[in-house]
Design a protein around this motif. Structure first.
Motif, PDB file in Angstrom:
ATOM      1  N   PRO A  87       0.821  -1.211   0.000  1.00 24.00           N
ATOM      2  CA  PRO A  87       0.000   0.000   0.000  1.00 24.00           C
ATOM      3  C   PRO A  87       0.858   1.265   0.000  1.00 24.00           C
ATOM      4  O   PRO A  87       1.923   1.306   0.597  1.00 24.00           O
ATOM      5  CB  PRO A  87      -0.814  -0.124   1.288  1.00 24.00           C
ATOM      6  CG  PRO A  87      -0.088  -1.090   2.130  1.00 24.00           C
ATOM      7  CD  PRO A  87       0.693  -1.981   1.217  1.00 24.00           C
ATOM      8  N   ASN A  88       0.334   2.271  -0.677  1.00 20.72           N
ATOM      9  CA  ASN A  88       1.040   3.549  -0.687  1.00 20.72           C
ATOM     10  C   ASN A  88       0.648   4.341   0.558  1.00 20.72           C
ATOM     11  O   ASN A  88      -0.278   3.954   1.282  1.00 20.72           O
ATOM     12  CB  ASN A  88       0.744   4.313  -1.985  1.00 20.72           C
ATOM     13  CG  ASN A  88      -0.730   4.653  -2.143  1.00 20.72           C
ATOM     14  OD1 ASN A  88      -1.418   4.954  -1.173  1.00 20.72           O
ATOM     15  ND2 ASN A  88      -1.228   4.592  -3.363  1.00 20.72           N
ATOM     16  N   GLN A  91      -3.092   5.080   1.007  1.00 22.93           N
ATOM     17  CA  GLN A  91      -3.894   3.913   1.371  1.00 22.93           C
ATOM     18  C   GLN A  91      -3.703   3.556   2.841  1.00 22.93           C
ATOM     19  O   GLN A  91      -4.665   3.183   3.526  1.00 22.93           O
ATOM     20  CB  GLN A  91      -3.524   2.720   0.495  1.00 22.93           C
ATOM     21  CG  GLN A  91      -3.928   2.874  -0.961  1.00 22.93           C
ATOM     22  CD  GLN A  91      -3.334   1.790  -1.842  1.00 22.93           C
ATOM     23  OE1 GLN A  91      -2.229   1.335  -1.608  1.00 22.93           O
ATOM     24  NE2 GLN A  91      -4.072   1.397  -2.876  1.00 22.93           N
ATOM     25  N   ILE A  92      -2.482   3.670   3.329  1.00 20.24           N
ATOM     26  CA  ILE A  92      -2.209   3.377   4.739  1.00 20.24           C
ATOM     27  C   ILE A  92      -2.964   4.351   5.631  1.00 20.24           C
ATOM     28  O   ILE A  92      -3.595   3.950   6.613  1.00 20.24           O
ATOM     29  CB  ILE A  92      -0.690   3.430   5.015  1.00 20.24           C
ATOM     30  CG1 ILE A  92       0.018   2.277   4.295  1.00 20.24           C
ATOM     31  CG2 ILE A  92      -0.407   3.394   6.511  1.00 20.24           C
ATOM     32  CD1 ILE A  92       1.525   2.361   4.330  1.00 20.24           C
ATOM     33  N   THR A  93      -2.919   5.624   5.261  1.00 25.69           N
ATOM     34  CA  THR A  93      -3.620   6.645   6.044  1.00 25.69           C
ATOM     35  C   THR A  93      -5.120   6.401   6.022  1.00 25.69           C
ATOM     36  O   THR A  93      -5.784   6.479   7.062  1.00 25.69           O
ATOM     37  CB  THR A  93      -3.295   8.048   5.497  1.00 25.69           C
ATOM     38  OG1 THR A  93      -1.893   8.248   5.556  1.00 25.69           O
ATOM     39  CG2 THR A  93      -3.988   9.126   6.295  1.00 25.69           C
ATOM     40  N   ALA A  94      -5.671   6.097   4.856  1.00 25.83           N
ATOM     41  CA  ALA A  94      -7.108   5.837   4.742  1.00 25.83           C
ATOM     42  C   ALA A  94      -7.508   4.620   5.574  1.00 25.83           C
ATOM     43  O   ALA A  94      -8.541   4.634   6.251  1.00 25.83           O
ATOM     44  CB  ALA A  94      -7.493   5.637   3.279  1.00 25.83           C
ATOM     45  N   SER A  95      -6.681   3.585   5.536  1.00 31.88           N
ATOM     46  CA  SER A  95      -6.982   2.385   6.318  1.00 31.88           C
ATOM     47  C   SER A  95      -6.953   2.678   7.812  1.00 31.88           C
ATOM     48  O   SER A  95      -7.802   2.194   8.563  1.00 31.88           O
ATOM     49  CB  SER A  95      -5.979   1.279   5.996  1.00 31.88           C
ATOM     50  OG  SER A  95      -6.116   0.854   4.674  1.00 31.88           O
ATOM     51  N   ARG A  96      -5.979   3.468   8.225  1.00 36.63           N
ATOM     52  CA  ARG A  96      -5.896   3.812   9.658  1.00 36.63           C
ATOM     53  C   ARG A  96      -7.105   4.643  10.086  1.00 36.63           C
ATOM     54  O   ARG A  96      -7.662   4.433  11.172  1.00 36.63           O
ATOM     55  CB  ARG A  96      -4.607   4.583   9.945  1.00 36.63           C
ATOM     56  CG  ARG A  96      -3.399   3.713   9.988  1.00 36.63           C
ATOM     57  CD  ARG A  96      -2.174   4.472  10.389  1.00 36.63           C
ATOM     58  NE  ARG A  96      -1.003   3.618  10.331  1.00 36.63           N
ATOM     59  CZ  ARG A  96       0.219   4.040  10.142  1.00 36.63           C
ATOM     60  NH1 ARG A  96       0.462   5.328  10.015  1.00 36.63           N
ATOM     61  NH2 ARG A  96       1.223   3.196  10.101  1.00 36.63           N
TER      62      ARG A  96
END
Length: 162
Positions: A87-88, A91-96
């Motif tokens: 993940p970029n 994407q990591i921020t959105a998932s968190r």
């Protein structure tokens, strides 16, 4: 005593030609030739087990080529048509953020609903077992899990799910 320059001038062309035929690549052949000459010069004081200097140089060149082949097997060429699947940062921020939102919503649920949802989703327990643990009927366990899932879905989409 032969100098390094004389050694190089006398044998470099033959070593290069030999290395080129081994590798099929001019740049690799140049590298092998240079490394061969350096190793021959540094190891000149060792007991050489070949009849001629040229044979000694060819032995070194071949060994360098074999080493290069072994090292090449360790490397895998990246396929340019298959991008990195990790993940970029977005994407990591959105998932968190999604995880934090889900945790917040789950914490807002009544304790029994929260426990029923976690027992079903996280531990995959059957409704009868959830009912025994929470001291409620199996039908009530199903309703509590369903309502908790609806609240999560509503919070995620912002609209009521039917």
């Amino acid at each position: 005593m032969i100098t390094f320059r004389e050694l190089y001038e006398r044998y470099a062309t033959d070593v290069y030609r030999f290395a080129y035929w081994l590798t099929g690549n001019g740049a690799d052949a140049e590298d092998i030739t240079s490394e061969t000459m350096i190793r021959a010069w540094v190891g000149a004081n060792q007991n050489i087990q070949t009849e001629t200097v040229k044979a000694y140089l060819f032995t070194i060149a071949r060994n360098l080529h074999l080493k290069q082949c072994r090292e090449a097997k360790k490397h895998v060429e990246l396929d340019r048509f298959h991008p990195d699947s990790s993940p970029n940062p977005e994407q990591i921020t959105a998932s968190r953020q999604e995880l934090q939102q889900a945790l917040f919503i789950i914490q807002q649920l009544p304790e029994t609903d929260r426990a029923a949802l976690l027992l079903r989703v996280q531990h995959n327990l059957p409704y009868a077992e959830i009912a025994r643990i929470l001291a409620i009927s199996p039908a009530a366990a199903k309703v509590k899990v369903h309502r908790a899932r609806l609240k999560l879905a509503i919070a995620k989409t912002g609209t009521e799910v039917t």
